[in-house]
Design a protein around this motif. Structure first.
Motif, PDB file in Angstrom:
ATOM      1  N   ALA A  22       0.820  -1.204   0.000  1.00 20.85           N
ATOM      2  CA  ALA A  22       0.000   0.000   0.000  1.00 20.85           C
ATOM      3  C   ALA A  22       0.861   1.264   0.000  1.00 20.85           C
ATOM      4  O   ALA A  22       0.491   2.276  -0.584  1.00 20.85           O
ATOM      5  N   LYS A  23       2.022   1.204   0.654  1.00 17.97           N
ATOM      6  CA  LYS A  23       2.909   2.363   0.721  1.00 17.97           C
ATOM      7  C   LYS A  23       3.748   2.548  -0.536  1.00 17.97           C
ATOM      8  O   LYS A  23       4.277   3.608  -0.774  1.00 17.97           O
ATOM      9  N   ALA A  24       3.882   1.486  -1.352  1.00 13.74           N
ATOM     10  CA  ALA A  24       4.725   1.553  -2.549  1.00 13.74           C
ATOM     11  C   ALA A  24       4.116   2.512  -3.559  1.00 13.74           C
ATOM     12  O   ALA A  24       2.905   2.590  -3.700  1.00 13.74           O
ATOM     13  N   PRO A  25       4.942   3.248  -4.285  1.00 13.21           N
ATOM     14  CA  PRO A  25       4.418   4.149  -5.303  1.00 13.21           C
ATOM     15  C   PRO A  25       3.737   3.370  -6.419  1.00 13.21           C
ATOM     16  O   PRO A  25       4.029   2.196  -6.645  1.00 13.21           O
ATOM     17  N   ALA A  26       2.844   4.025  -7.125  1.00 13.67           N
ATOM     18  CA  ALA A  26       2.081   3.370  -8.183  1.00 13.67           C
ATOM     19  C   ALA A  26       2.979   2.855  -9.300  1.00 13.67           C
ATOM     20  O   ALA A  26       2.653   1.897  -9.978  1.00 13.67           O
ATOM     21  N   ALA A  27       4.119   3.488  -9.503  1.00 11.51           N
ATOM     22  CA  ALA A  27       5.018   3.088 -10.578  1.00 11.51           C
ATOM     23  C   ALA A  27       5.893   1.892 -10.198  1.00 11.51           C
ATOM     24  O   ALA A  27       6.659   1.401 -11.003  1.00 11.51           O
ATOM     25  N   ALA A  28       5.778   1.420  -8.949  1.00 12.40           N
ATOM     26  CA  ALA A  28       6.610   0.302  -8.505  1.00 12.40           C
ATOM     27  C   ALA A  28       6.273  -0.954  -9.303  1.00 12.40           C
ATOM     28  O   ALA A  28       5.120  -1.224  -9.601  1.00 12.40           O
ATOM     29  N   GLN A  29       7.282  -1.711  -9.625  1.00 15.66           N
ATOM     30  CA  GLN A  29       7.105  -2.911 -10.426  1.00 15.66           C
ATOM     31  C   GLN A  29       6.551  -4.044  -9.563  1.00 15.66           C
ATOM     32  O   GLN A  29       7.054  -4.300  -8.477  1.00 15.66           O
ATOM     33  N   PRO A  30       5.505  -4.751 -10.020  1.00 21.35           N
ATOM     34  CA  PRO A  30       4.983  -5.871  -9.244  1.00 21.35           C
ATOM     35  C   PRO A  30       6.022  -6.992  -9.176  1.00 21.35           C
ATOM     36  O   PRO A  30       6.848  -7.140 -10.070  1.00 21.35           O
ATOM     37  N   VAL A  31       5.973  -7.770  -8.118  1.00 26.39           N
ATOM     38  CA  VAL A  31       6.951  -8.830  -7.918  1.00 26.39           C
ATOM     39  C   VAL A  31       6.306 -10.194  -8.092  1.00 26.39           C
ATOM     40  O   VAL A  31       5.097 -10.351  -7.976  1.00 26.39           O
ATOM     41  N   CYS A  32       7.138 -11.164  -8.363  1.00 23.64           N
ATOM     42  CA  CYS A  32       6.703 -12.543  -8.559  1.00 23.64           C
ATOM     43  C   CYS A  32       7.664 -13.446  -7.808  1.00 23.64           C
ATOM     44  O   CYS A  32       8.874 -13.220  -7.816  1.00 23.64           O
ATOM     45  N   LEU A  33       7.140 -14.461  -7.145  1.00 29.10           N
ATOM     46  CA  LEU A  33       7.953 -15.459  -6.476  1.00 29.10           C
ATOM     47  C   LEU A  33       8.019 -16.672  -7.386  1.00 29.10           C
ATOM     48  O   LEU A  33       7.006 -17.243  -7.762  1.00 29.10           O
ATOM     49  N   MET A  34       9.229 -17.044  -7.737  1.00 27.01           N
ATOM     50  CA  MET A  34       9.471 -18.096  -8.721  1.00 27.01           C
ATOM     51  C   MET A  34      10.239 -19.214  -8.028  1.00 27.01           C
ATOM     52  O   MET A  34      11.236 -18.957  -7.356  1.00 27.01           O
ATOM     53  N   GLN A  35       9.783 -20.452  -8.164  1.00 23.88           N
ATOM     54  CA  GLN A  35      10.462 -21.586  -7.540  1.00 23.88           C
ATOM     55  C   GLN A  35      11.008 -22.499  -8.625  1.00 23.88           C
ATOM     56  O   GLN A  35      10.333 -22.784  -9.607  1.00 23.88           O
ATOM     57  N   LEU A  36      12.249 -22.955  -8.443  1.00 24.65           N
ATOM     58  CA  LEU A  36      12.827 -23.919  -9.361  1.00 24.65           C
ATOM     59  C   LEU A  36      13.782 -24.837  -8.627  1.00 24.65           C
ATOM     60  O   LEU A  36      14.195 -24.549  -7.503  1.00 24.65           O
ATOM     61  N   THR A  37      14.133 -25.945  -9.250  1.00 24.05           N
ATOM     62  CA  THR A  37      15.058 -26.917  -8.686  1.00 24.05           C
ATOM     63  C   THR A  37      16.183 -27.145  -9.687  1.00 24.05           C
ATOM     64  O   THR A  37      15.918 -27.358 -10.874  1.00 24.05           O
ATOM     65  N   VAL A  38      17.420 -27.082  -9.206  1.00 23.08           N
ATOM     66  CA  VAL A  38      18.592 -27.264 -10.067  1.00 23.08           C
ATOM     67  C   VAL A  38      19.565 -28.231  -9.400  1.00 23.08           C
ATOM     68  O   VAL A  38      19.473 -28.501  -8.205  1.00 23.08           O
ATOM     69  N   ASP A  39      20.522 -28.734 -10.176  1.00 25.36           N
ATOM     70  CA  ASP A  39      21.587 -29.567  -9.613  1.00 25.36           C
ATOM     71  C   ASP A  39      22.444 -28.716  -8.687  1.00 25.36           C
ATOM     72  O   ASP A  39      22.610 -27.516  -8.910  1.00 25.36           O
ATOM     73  N   ALA A  40      23.001 -29.342  -7.676  1.00 25.47           N
ATOM     74  CA  ALA A  40      23.792 -28.618  -6.682  1.00 25.47           C
ATOM     75  C   ALA A  40      25.004 -27.931  -7.300  1.00 25.47           C
ATOM     76  O   ALA A  40      25.361 -26.824  -6.901  1.00 25.47           O
ATOM     77  N   ASP A  41      25.617 -28.539  -8.295  1.00 27.46           N
ATOM     78  CA  ASP A  41      26.796 -27.929  -8.900  1.00 27.46           C
ATOM     79  C   ASP A  41      26.466 -26.785  -9.854  1.00 27.46           C
ATOM     80  O   ASP A  41      27.356 -26.110 -10.349  1.00 27.46           O
ATOM     81  N   ALA A  42      25.177 -26.540 -10.109  1.00 29.83           N
ATOM     82  CA  ALA A  42      24.768 -25.461 -11.004  1.00 29.83           C
ATOM     83  C   ALA A  42      24.299 -24.211 -10.275  1.00 29.83           C
ATOM     84  O   ALA A  42      23.934 -23.223 -10.908  1.00 29.83           O
ATOM     85  N   VAL A  43      24.333 -24.217  -8.949  1.00 29.12           N
ATOM     86  CA  VAL A  43      23.803 -23.088  -8.177  1.00 29.12           C
ATOM     87  C   VAL A  43      24.599 -21.809  -8.432  1.00 29.12           C
ATOM     88  O   VAL A  43      24.018 -20.732  -8.584  1.00 29.12           O
ATOM     89  N   THR A  44      25.901 -21.908  -8.507  1.00 34.97           N
ATOM     90  CA  THR A  44      26.720 -20.710  -8.734  1.00 34.97           C
ATOM     91  C   THR A  44      26.416 -20.092 -10.087  1.00 34.97           C
ATOM     92  O   THR A  44      26.253 -18.872 -10.195  1.00 34.97           O
ATOM     93  N   LEU A  58      15.977  -7.978  -8.406  1.00 33.46           N
ATOM     94  CA  LEU A  58      15.984  -9.211  -7.622  1.00 33.46           C
ATOM     95  C   LEU A  58      15.856  -8.839  -6.149  1.00 33.46           C
ATOM     96  O   LEU A  58      16.753  -8.249  -5.567  1.00 33.46           O
ATOM     97  N   GLN A  59      14.726  -9.179  -5.552  1.00 34.95           N
ATOM     98  CA  GLN A  59      14.477  -8.845  -4.150  1.00 34.95           C
ATOM     99  C   GLN A  59      15.236  -9.784  -3.220  1.00 34.95           C
ATOM    100  O   GLN A  59      15.861  -9.355  -2.274  1.00 34.95           O
ATOM    101  N   LEU A  78      11.455 -11.600  -7.788  1.00 34.95           N
ATOM    102  CA  LEU A  78      11.937 -10.617  -8.758  1.00 34.95           C
ATOM    103  C   LEU A  78      10.771  -9.927  -9.433  1.00 34.95           C
ATOM    104  O   LEU A  78       9.626 -10.317  -9.261  1.00 34.95           O
ATOM    105  N   GLY A  79      11.079  -8.902 -10.188  1.00 35.13           N
ATOM    106  CA  GLY A  79      10.058  -8.153 -10.900  1.00 35.13           C
ATOM    107  C   GLY A  79       9.345  -9.039 -11.907  1.00 35.13           C
ATOM    108  O   GLY A  79       9.966  -9.846 -12.600  1.00 35.13           O
TER     109      GLY A  79
END
Length: 116
Positions: A22-44, A58-59, A78-79
């Motif tokens: 409610a406090k965010a300005p009208a021009a603020a970009q809406p955010v989305c929560l995105m879930q994914l699963t990757v191999d452990a060696d691909a995290v970096t 990126l929040q 993220l946005g």
């Protein structure tokens, strides 16, 4: 235990709280929560790609080990405008990545209220 929990200081900065939205300005970009699963060696590689693409949009990024540490669950806040770009880059870079849920603050809040 819920996948997400916030301490009091984190709640004051959270975009997922109704008061902050409610406090965010009208021009603020809406955010989305995105879930994914990757191999452990691909995290970096994932972290570097997402931060390069999103920058300040990126929040937060939350990473949790699963499947005995061989895979990682990743949550990205993220946005909404960047979701398709991030998906495309991740699919190109990490073909073994599995995408899960996508939610916005309003849809997540309503789903949580229905369970109580």
């Amino acid at each position: 235990m819920h996948a997400f929990f916030y301490t009091q200081p984190a709640q004051r900065r959270s975009f997922w709280l109704k008061e902050q939205a409610a406090k965010a300005p009208a021009a603020a970009q809406p955010v989305c929560l995105m879930q994914l699963t990757v191999d452990a060696d691909a995290v970096t590689a994932l972290r570097q790609t997402v931060t390069r693409l999103c920058g300040d949009a990126l929040q937060f990024m939350r990473i949790e080990a699963c499947e005995h540490g061989t895979r990682m669950k990743v949550w990205l806040c993220l946005g909404s405008a960047l979701v398709s770009q991030v998906m495309e880059a991740v699919m190109r870079l990490l073909p073994g990545a599995e995408f899960g849920r996508f939610s916005t603050p309003g849809s997540r809040r309503l789903a949580g209220q229905g369970l109580q």
